[in-house]
Scaffold this motif. Structure first.
Motif, PDB file in Angstrom:
ATOM      1  N   ASP A 144       0.714  -1.448   0.079  1.00 34.14           N
ATOM      2  CA  ASP A 144       0.021  -0.006  -0.098  1.00 34.14           C
ATOM      3  C   ASP A 144       0.703   1.550   0.149  1.00 34.14           C
ATOM      4  O   ASP A 144       0.284   2.359   0.532  1.00 34.14           O
ATOM      5  CB  ASP A 144      -0.822  -0.005   1.192  1.00 34.14           C
ATOM      6  CG  ASP A 144      -1.907  -0.987   1.178  1.00 34.14           C
ATOM      7  OD1 ASP A 144      -2.012  -1.929   0.259  1.00 34.14           O
ATOM      8  OD2 ASP A 144      -2.344  -1.624   2.356  1.00 34.14           O
ATOM      9  N   VAL A 174       2.597   3.096  -5.191  1.00 31.38           N
ATOM     10  CA  VAL A 174       1.720   2.217  -5.780  1.00 31.38           C
ATOM     11  C   VAL A 174       0.188   2.218  -4.760  1.00 31.38           C
ATOM     12  O   VAL A 174       0.454   2.886  -3.966  1.00 31.38           O
ATOM     13  CB  VAL A 174       2.128   0.700  -5.360  1.00 31.38           C
ATOM     14  CG1 VAL A 174       3.474   0.326  -6.237  1.00 31.38           C
ATOM     15  CG2 VAL A 174       2.388   0.287  -4.185  1.00 31.38           C
ATOM     16  N   GLY A 175      -0.712   1.410  -5.645  1.00 34.55           N
ATOM     17  CA  GLY A 175      -1.781   1.704  -4.573  1.00 34.55           C
ATOM     18  C   GLY A 175      -2.116   0.570  -3.597  1.00 34.55           C
ATOM     19  O   GLY A 175      -1.085  -0.023  -3.201  1.00 34.55           O
ATOM     20  N   GLN A 176      -3.273   0.093  -3.343  1.00 32.48           N
ATOM     21  CA  GLN A 176      -3.512  -0.939  -2.318  1.00 32.48           C
ATOM     22  C   GLN A 176      -3.451  -2.193  -2.955  1.00 32.48           C
ATOM     23  O   GLN A 176      -3.919  -2.589  -4.079  1.00 32.48           O
ATOM     24  CB  GLN A 176      -4.894  -0.556  -1.628  1.00 32.48           C
ATOM     25  CG  GLN A 176      -4.845   0.899  -0.765  1.00 32.48           C
ATOM     26  CD  GLN A 176      -6.029   0.715  -0.269  1.00 32.48           C
ATOM     27  OE1 GLN A 176      -7.109   0.264  -0.310  1.00 32.48           O
ATOM     28  NE2 GLN A 176      -6.107   1.557   1.095  1.00 32.48           N
ATOM     29  N   ALA A 180      -0.922  -4.528  -7.005  1.00 36.30           N
ATOM     30  CA  ALA A 180      -0.467  -2.957  -7.068  1.00 36.30           C
ATOM     31  C   ALA A 180       1.005  -3.110  -6.886  1.00 36.30           C
ATOM     32  O   ALA A 180       1.702  -2.552  -7.506  1.00 36.30           O
ATOM     33  CB  ALA A 180      -1.221  -2.165  -6.251  1.00 36.30           C
TER      34      ALA A 180
END
Length: 214
Positions: A144, A174-176, A180
């Motif tokens: 995350d 990056v995203g969750q 990701a």
């Protein structure tokens, strides 16, 4: 008339425990393994002009720390501190990270240069190949948050002993989720391939060229 209280027999109790255990195991087995690749899904922009002389590259196996040389993803969980990392058995690269990295870099470098990867060719070439040796010095995936990557490499034409060395590092947000993180590692690998390709292109134009800025 009085009835005796019902009592569970040992056999019935065992059956109940077995059934509960089977449900737990079934729940665990229902989570399939997930596989990820470092190969870029889109063709990158070339770093050399069309019509240039053919280029041949040979990419040696990618050197990396032993802890990374495995198919399972190695991740720092969100919110953890210190040296703790987790090896994710159900989140894997499509092959060992060494092979996955070599294939992604070779494809990315060759595509950007309009080059031919002759690593496994074993035939006489019309022009000497550029021999590239890459070391993955860091690939730190923080859930995350980001992927921190660092590469170093040397480039040498097959007909000379002169070699040039460079290094590159970046932090990719990056995203969750684990997917990701895999995408962040994919982006970092593509950016490293871009930097290596630019270095080879610069050396083609000038054998004494230094490292590119990107």
């Amino acid at each position: 008339m009085k009835h005796a209280p019902l009592r569970s027999s040992p056999l019935r109790a065992s059956a109940g425990l077995f059934g509960a255990a089977a449900l737990v195991l079934a729940g665990c087995a229902s989570q399939p393994d997930r596989y990820y690749t470092l190969a870029s899904p889109t063709a990158p922009a070339p770093v050399v002009t069309a019509g240039a002389a053919p280029v041949f590259i040979e990419l040696a196996p990618v050197a990396m720390p032993e802890r990374l040389a495995r198919p399972q993803m190695l991740v720092r969980r969100a919110g953890t501190t210190g040296a703790e990392v987790q090896l994710l058995e159900q989140h894997r690269w499509t092959s060992s990270l060494e092979n996955e990295m070599r294939d992604a870099l070779a494809s990315g470098i060759a595509t950007r240069l309009g080059a031919i990867d002759v690593t496994k060719g074993g035939r006489q070439l019309p022009t000497p190949a550029w021999r590239i040796a890459v070391q993955l010095r860091q690939l730190d995936a923080v859930e995350d948050s980001r992927v921190d990557a660092a590469f170093s490499w040397t480039v040498r034409r097959a007909d000379t002993e002169r070699s040039a060395a460079c290094q590159w590092s970046a932090s990719t947000p990056v995203g969750q989720g684990i997917a990701a993180l895999a995408q962040g590692a994919q982006i970092a690998t593509a950016d490293a391939a871009q930097a290596i390709a630019r270095h080879v292109a610069a050396l083609q134009a000038n054998p004494l060229a230094g490292c590119p800025n990107s």
